[in-house]
Write a protein that holds these residues in place. Structure first.
Motif, mmCIF file in Angstrom:
data_model
loop_
_atom_site.group_PDB
_atom_site.id
_atom_site.type_symbol
_atom_site.label_atom_id
_atom_site.label_comp_id
_atom_site.label_asym_id
_atom_site.label_seq_id
_atom_site.Cartn_x
_atom_site.Cartn_y
_atom_site.Cartn_z
ATOM 1 N N MET A 1 -7.602 5.146 8.938
ATOM 2 C CA MET A 1 -6.936 5.818 7.826
ATOM 3 C C MET A 1 -6.442 7.182 8.287
ATOM 4 O O MET A 1 -7.126 7.886 9.017
ATOM 5 C CB MET A 1 -7.912 5.973 6.659
ATOM 6 N N PHE A 2 -5.259 7.596 7.827
ATOM 7 C CA PHE A 2 -4.637 8.820 8.300
ATOM 8 C C PHE A 2 -5.504 10.044 8.109
ATOM 9 O O PHE A 2 -5.676 10.858 9.008
ATOM 10 C CB PHE A 2 -3.296 9.027 7.596
ATOM 11 N N SER B 1 2.910 4.283 13.720
ATOM 12 C CA SER B 1 3.624 3.235 14.447
ATOM 13 C C SER B 1 4.938 2.856 13.772
ATOM 14 O O SER B 1 5.831 2.298 14.409
ATOM 15 C CB SER B 1 2.734 1.998 14.591
ATOM 16 N N ALA B 2 5.067 3.150 12.473
ATOM 17 C CA ALA B 2 6.298 2.869 11.732
ATOM 18 C C ALA B 2 7.178 4.117 11.592
ATOM 19 O O ALA B 2 8.165 4.098 10.859
ATOM 20 C CB ALA B 2 5.955 2.315 10.348
ATOM 21 N N SER C 1 -3.422 0.495 1.537
ATOM 22 C CA SER C 1 -2.829 -0.780 1.917
ATOM 23 C C SER C 1 -1.568 -0.506 2.723
ATOM 24 O O SER C 1 -1.185 0.642 2.936
ATOM 25 C CB SER C 1 -2.489 -1.610 0.675
ATOM 26 N N GLN C 2 -0.902 -1.569 3.157
ATOM 27 C CA GLN C 2 0.347 -1.392 3.900
ATOM 28 C C GLN C 2 1.471 -0.882 3.013
ATOM 29 O O GLN C 2 2.455 -0.339 3.514
ATOM 30 C CB GLN C 2 0.762 -2.718 4.530
ATOM 31 N N SER C 3 1.332 -1.044 1.705
ATOM 32 C CA SER C 3 2.399 -0.679 0.781
ATOM 33 C C SER C 3 2.226 0.700 0.147
ATOM 34 O O SER C 3 3.199 1.373 -0.156
ATOM 35 C CB SER C 3 2.510 -1.718 -0.334
#
Length: 267
Positions: free
Chosen positions: A1-2, A211-212, A102-104
């Motif tokens: 987690m960031f 990474s995105a 989550s990813q969203s």
């Protein structure tokens, strides 16, 4: 987690709210996020409106925050005399409480001691909804001037600076409406300073993900006059602009993990 890398080892918990057979406000917000938010596209205006309208109704009790946590004045006030004789404002951590990751989207809370600061940082390609749950918070926020206006510093130890426009410089005091920032507008680069002990509920979509290309970057701001040359694309008053320099993550940004104790959220 960031946010995990900023946490101290301590945990900080919050009392649970009574359970209810009906859908809670925080569950309704989560359900909208889960149904409508994606990691690859910005939320449509109707979803933003629905979420912000629900956030406007949220208070401390809806997320398990109780009276004793709202009076936690552990720093020193911004105008208190003889502040050097008191505990440094960074001595007590900001508490980060994860409600969902989550990813969203990320749904989380930040609980600030008085005079604590989250320094100026960005939210690349992200939309963020914020709601002050209690207390008072000063928000200073910028958007980049486009096309980009970048200048190299004559000092070798300093990074280039980029021109930004001030779009928010105000104190938010609960109860108040939710704030919204967008990838290019609304104050995508912002700094929070706690005027009193306070808490903020955030929804970030899509979440930080290096990474995105969604890395959180910190900045130092300088007055427009510091690097002015006369050829900048400036409209309006000079004090509406600043030069931002990218910096390393501040060493004194001190966060610890809190434990969510509000109404259960069915994932």
């Amino acid at each position: 987690m960031f946010f995990q890398r900023f946490f101290a080892m301590a945990n900080y918990s919050f009392s649970s709210s009574p359970s209810s057979s009906s859908k809670t406000s925080i569950q309704a917000i989560y359900d909208i996020c889960k149904k409508n938010l994606t990691p690859i596209s910005a939320p449509p205006p109707e979803v933003i409106h629905e979420l912000s309208s629900l956030l406007d109704t949220i208070g401390p009790a809806d997320v398990g925050l109780k009276e004793e946590h709202q009076e936690d004045d552990r720093g020193h006030g911004l105008s208190t005399p003889n502040t050097f004789n008191r505990v440094d404002r960074w001595a007590q951590p900001i508490t980060y409480v994860d409600l969902n990751e989550s990813q969203s989207f990320t749904m989380c809370m930040f609980c600030f001691p008085t005079s604590s600061v989250i320094p100026l940082h960005d939210h690349p390609e992200m939309t963020v909804l914020s709601k002050v749950l209690y207390g008072s918070l000063h928000v200073k926020a910028y958007d980049w001037v486009e096309p980009a206006c970048i200048k190299d510093s004559k000092e070798t130890a300093r990074a280039p600076v980029r021109l930004a426009k001030l779009v928010v410089d105000k104190v938010l005091s609960a109860p108040c409406s939710a704030s919204i920032l967008y990838p290019k507008t609304g104050g995508n680069l912002h700094c929070f300073t706690a005027i009193t002990s306070c808490a903020v509920l955030d929804i970030l979509t899509p979440p930080y993900e290096e990474s995105a290309g969604r890395k959180c970057t910190y900045y130092r701001d300088y007055p427009y006059s510091s690097f002015r040359s006369g050829d900048e694309p400036v409209a309006g008053k000079e004090d509406e602009y600043a030069w931002l320099e990218e910096i390393e993550t501040p060493d004194d940004l001190y966060m610890r993990q809190g434990i969510y104790g509000g109404p259960p959220i069915q994932i």
